[in-house]
Design a protein around this motif. Structure first.
Motif, PDB file in Angstrom:
ATOM      1  N   GLU A  17      23.385 -26.781  -9.784  1.00 46.23           N
ATOM      2  CA  GLU A  17      22.859 -26.555 -11.133  1.00 46.23           C
ATOM      3  C   GLU A  17      21.364 -26.242 -11.091  1.00 46.23           C
TER       4      GLU A  17
ATOM      5  N   GLU B  95      20.810 -22.698  -9.881  1.00 48.05           N
ATOM      6  CA  GLU B  95      21.134 -21.736 -10.947  1.00 48.05           C
ATOM      7  C   GLU B  95      20.037 -21.693 -12.003  1.00 48.05           C
ATOM      8  N   LEU B  96      19.522 -22.855 -12.378  1.00 53.07           N
ATOM      9  CA  LEU B  96      18.440 -22.898 -13.374  1.00 53.07           C
ATOM     10  C   LEU B  96      17.161 -22.273 -12.832  1.00 53.07           C
ATOM     11  N   LYS B  97      16.866 -22.493 -11.564  1.00 47.97           N
ATOM     12  CA  LYS B  97      15.678 -21.898 -10.955  1.00 47.97           C
ATOM     13  C   LYS B  97      15.789 -20.373 -10.948  1.00 47.97           C
ATOM     14  N   ALA B  98      16.957 -19.863 -10.573  1.00 44.38           N
ATOM     15  CA  ALA B  98      17.166 -18.413 -10.566  1.00 44.38           C
ATOM     16  C   ALA B  98      17.026 -17.848 -11.979  1.00 44.38           C
ATOM     17  N   ARG B  99      17.555 -18.565 -12.950  1.00 43.30           N
ATOM     18  CA  ARG B  99      17.460 -18.113 -14.342  1.00 43.30           C
ATOM     19  C   ARG B  99      16.002 -18.094 -14.803  1.00 43.30           C
ATOM     20  N   LEU B 100      15.266 -19.134 -14.453  1.00 51.07           N
ATOM     21  CA  LEU B 100      13.851 -19.204 -14.823  1.00 51.07           C
ATOM     22  C   LEU B 100      13.069 -18.058 -14.181  1.00 51.07           C
TER      23      LEU B 100
ATOM     24  N   ARG C 281      14.205 -15.135 -13.335  1.00 48.01           N
ATOM     25  CA  ARG C 281      14.561 -13.898 -14.049  1.00 48.01           C
ATOM     26  C   ARG C 281      13.795 -13.805 -15.374  1.00 48.01           C
ATOM     27  N   LEU C 282      13.738 -14.905 -16.098  1.00 51.26           N
ATOM     28  CA  LEU C 282      13.016 -14.909 -17.375  1.00 51.26           C
ATOM     29  C   LEU C 282      11.528 -14.653 -17.165  1.00 51.26           C
TER      30      LEU C 282
END
Length: 89
Positions: free
Chosen positions: A67, A70-75, A77-78
């Motif tokens: 998790e 996944e959150l790090k990758a999402r951050l 990207r943002l």
């Protein structure tokens, strides 16, 4: 399994803390009878419980690591999107 304070019938003044033999035997069906808890059975049950908890902890840590990744990758990207919008390439 309830943990409670209890005393042997022949020594009512000495209090002990733990399960009663009847509950222990009903839960694990180990030992000679439901009147005694042997130290080897108590230790074996404790070690099995520790192993079970360790397995649960390991699974939870793996889930959290996934998790977090996944959150790090999402951050990331943002942040790239924001930087692109602001011209901060």
């Amino acid at each position: 399994m309830p943990i409670q304070s209890w005393a042997y019938k022949d020594d009512p003044h000495t209090r002990h803390l733990g399960p009663v033999a009847q509950d222990f035997y009903a839960a694990f069906a180990v030992g000679p009878d439901d009147k005694h808890i042997t130290t080897v059975d108590e230790s074996g049950v404790a070690l099995a419980a520790i192993q079970g908890l360790n397995e649960k902890l390991t699974e939870e840590l793996k889930r959290r690591d996934t998790e977090n990744a996944e959150l790090k990758a999402r951050l990331e990207r943002l942040e790239r999107l924001l930087n692109a919008r602001n011209g901060d390439d």
